[in-house]
Write an enzyme that holds these catalytic residues in place. Structure first.
Site, mmCIF file in Angstrom:
data_model
loop_
_atom_site.group_PDB
_atom_site.id
_atom_site.type_symbol
_atom_site.label_atom_id
_atom_site.label_comp_id
_atom_site.label_asym_id
_atom_site.label_seq_id
_atom_site.Cartn_x
_atom_site.Cartn_y
_atom_site.Cartn_z
ATOM 1 N N SER A 151 0.856 -1.184 0.000
ATOM 2 C CA SER A 151 0.000 0.000 0.000
ATOM 3 C C SER A 151 0.894 1.236 0.000
ATOM 4 C CB SER A 151 -0.876 0.022 1.250
ATOM 5 O OG SER A 151 -1.430 1.314 1.431
ATOM 6 N N TYR A 164 -1.342 -1.633 10.006
ATOM 7 C CA TYR A 164 -1.584 -1.966 8.594
ATOM 8 C C TYR A 164 -0.315 -1.709 7.774
ATOM 9 C CZ TYR A 164 -3.778 -1.490 3.947
ATOM 10 O OH TYR A 164 -4.112 -1.617 2.618
HETATM 11 P P1 NAP Z 1 -11.910 -5.226 -0.081
HETATM 12 O O1 NAP Z 1 -12.757 -4.460 -1.028
HETATM 13 O O2 NAP Z 1 -12.193 -5.169 1.371
HETATM 14 O O3 NAP Z 1 -11.873 -6.757 -0.563
HETATM 15 C C1 NAP Z 1 -11.111 -7.667 0.185
HETATM 16 C C2 NAP Z 1 -11.094 -9.022 -0.479
HETATM 17 O O4 NAP Z 1 -10.211 -9.865 0.301
HETATM 18 C C3 NAP Z 1 -12.456 -9.698 -0.480
HETATM 19 O O5 NAP Z 1 -12.575 -10.463 -1.647
HETATM 20 C C4 NAP Z 1 -12.384 -10.607 0.762
HETATM 21 O O6 NAP Z 1 -13.165 -11.788 0.636
HETATM 22 C C5 NAP Z 1 -10.935 -11.015 0.716
HETATM 23 N N1 NAP Z 1 -10.439 -11.475 2.013
HETATM 24 C C6 NAP Z 1 -10.439 -10.824 3.199
HETATM 25 N N2 NAP Z 1 -9.918 -11.605 4.160
HETATM 26 C C7 NAP Z 1 -9.580 -12.784 3.543
HETATM 27 C C8 NAP Z 1 -9.012 -13.995 4.000
HETATM 28 N N3 NAP Z 1 -8.673 -14.186 5.285
HETATM 29 N N4 NAP Z 1 -8.826 -14.992 3.093
HETATM 30 C C9 NAP Z 1 -9.170 -14.835 1.795
HETATM 31 N N5 NAP Z 1 -9.727 -13.709 1.319
HETATM 32 C C10 NAP Z 1 -9.927 -12.700 2.183
HETATM 33 O O7 NAP Z 1 -10.354 -4.781 -0.218
HETATM 34 P P2 NAP Z 1 -9.592 -4.028 -1.425
HETATM 35 O O8 NAP Z 1 -9.681 -2.580 -1.199
HETATM 36 O O9 NAP Z 1 -10.021 -4.605 -2.729
HETATM 37 O O10 NAP Z 1 -8.083 -4.438 -1.096
HETATM 38 C C11 NAP Z 1 -7.379 -5.422 -1.827
HETATM 39 C C12 NAP Z 1 -5.895 -5.308 -1.482
HETATM 40 O O11 NAP Z 1 -5.398 -4.007 -1.831
HETATM 41 C C13 NAP Z 1 -5.596 -5.477 0.017
HETATM 42 O O12 NAP Z 1 -4.407 -6.193 0.199
HETATM 43 C C14 NAP Z 1 -5.414 -4.031 0.492
HETATM 44 O O13 NAP Z 1 -4.604 -3.950 1.630
HETATM 45 C C15 NAP Z 1 -4.743 -3.423 -0.734
HETATM 46 N N6 NAP Z 1 -4.893 -1.965 -0.813
HETATM 47 C C16 NAP Z 1 -6.121 -1.387 -0.903
HETATM 48 C C17 NAP Z 1 -6.220 -0.003 -0.977
HETATM 49 C C18 NAP Z 1 -7.541 0.702 -1.072
HETATM 50 O O14 NAP Z 1 -7.557 1.931 -0.925
HETATM 51 N N7 NAP Z 1 -8.643 0.029 -1.305
HETATM 52 C C19 NAP Z 1 -5.057 0.776 -0.972
HETATM 53 C C20 NAP Z 1 -3.829 0.152 -0.869
HETATM 54 C C21 NAP Z 1 -3.743 -1.232 -0.803
HETATM 55 P P3 NAP Z 1 -14.693 -11.861 1.245
HETATM 56 O O15 NAP Z 1 -15.514 -11.069 0.280
HETATM 57 O O16 NAP Z 1 -15.011 -13.297 1.228
HETATM 58 O O17 NAP Z 1 -14.629 -11.237 2.597
#
Ligand code: NAP
Length: 246
Positions: free
Chosen positions: A141, A154
């Site tokens: 991130s 985080y």
């Molecule tokens: P999100 O919308 O909350 O989606 C999270 C996904 O991860 C969902 O498919 C969830 O599955 C799955 N997940 C959560 N816990 C899990 C586990 N224990 N085992 C398997 N799957 C799991 O998150 P996102 O924003 O798309 O983030 C994706 C990645 O990008 C993450 O690593 C996050 O840290 C990184 N990131 C995000 C941002 C941002 O601003 N959004 C910025 C920087 C980095 P379920 O639906 O089954 O719960």
């Protein structure tokens, strides 16, 4: 010859958010994909359906990435469906924000278990099972760089993921496997939007030179490059895909 049309990719956490956009994009680029999820079985099944209707190949696979046995079973399922696996996108992650003084121990343990151990579980399995010439993309991130208050735990998990990325790239290079990480800035998903009011969102948008939040497809395009034919010389890098915020 290995092309995207006979390659298989596991995308962890692809029932929603950035992971779902990556799975959609890789499927349209010709990868057979594994849609991994923790609890969202319905959303994963809907995405499999959508990809198949568009002519792609996908299966859904429940596995908590924090559980090494579940991650092994996910690789078993991928191999049973597609033969060898070529790509792992270690996208699954969670975020709990709190200043260090108020950080709850359960939330600390859960963040480590999913973001760090979950990434490690995928990396260890991939290091043993990915086909030569494969690709690995981890998720960091841009908070590793911004260092805002309340993001401590985080950001610490993501800094650890960056260290693993650099080292694994050196360990797997002799097999032609590249290992990179994408470090998005704020992207409009549940993980980022949850609990933020409009004033906070406006302030965060205002920090970005391009004046907006990231969209999931901004990030899926970067992953497509890293795992696709034009990305083979990018190795051991952290790509801060964030519109220039840091
Ligand atoms: P999100 O919308 O909350 O989606 C999270 C996904 O991860 C969902 O498919 C969830 O599955 C799955 N997940 C959560 N816990 C899990 C586990 N224990 N085992 C398997 N799957 C799991 O998150 P996102 O924003 O798309 O983030 C994706 C990645 O990008 C993450 O690593 C996050 O840290 C990184 N990131 C995000 C941002 C941002 O601003 N959004 C910025 C920087 C980095 P379920 O639906 O089954 O719960």
């Amino acid at each position: 010859m290995i092309t995207s049309t006979n390659r298989a990719a596991i995308v962890t956490g692809s029932s929603r958010g950035i992971g779902a956009a990556i799975a959609r994009r890789l499927a349209s680029d010709g990868f057979a994909v594994v849609i991994n999820y923790a609890g969202s079985a319905g959303a994963a099944a809907t995405l499999v359906d959508e990809i198949e209707k568009a002519g792609g190949r996908a299966i859904a696979c429940q596995a908590d990435v924090g559980d090494p046995q579940a991650v092994k079973r996910m690789f078993d399922a991928a191999e049973a469906a597609y033969g060898d696996v070529d790509v792992l996108v270690n996208n699954a992650g969670i975020m709990t924000l709190a200043p260090v003084a108020q950080m709850d121990e359960t939330a600390f343990d859960r963040t480590i278990a999913i973001n760090l151990k979950g990434t490690f579980n995928g990396l260890r399995e991939a290091a043993n099972r990915l086909r030569d010439g494969g690709r690995i993309v981890n998720f960091s991130s841009s908070v590793v760089g911004l260092y805002q208050p309340a993001y401590g735990v985080y950001a610490a998990t993501k800094a650890a993921v960056e260290a693993l990325t650099h080292i694994l790239a050196k360990e797997l290079g002799s097999r032609g496997i590249t290992v990179n990480a994408v470090a998005p800035g704020p992207v409009a998903t549940e993980l980022f939007l949850d609990g933020k009011d409009q004033a906070t969102l406006d302030r965060i948008k205002g920090m970005n030179p391009l004046g907006r939040l990231g969209e999931v497809d901004d990030i899926a395009r970067v992953v497509a490059l890293l795992v696709g034919p034009d990305g083979g010389w990018i190795n051991g890098q952290i790509v801060r895909a964030n519109g220039g915020v840091v």
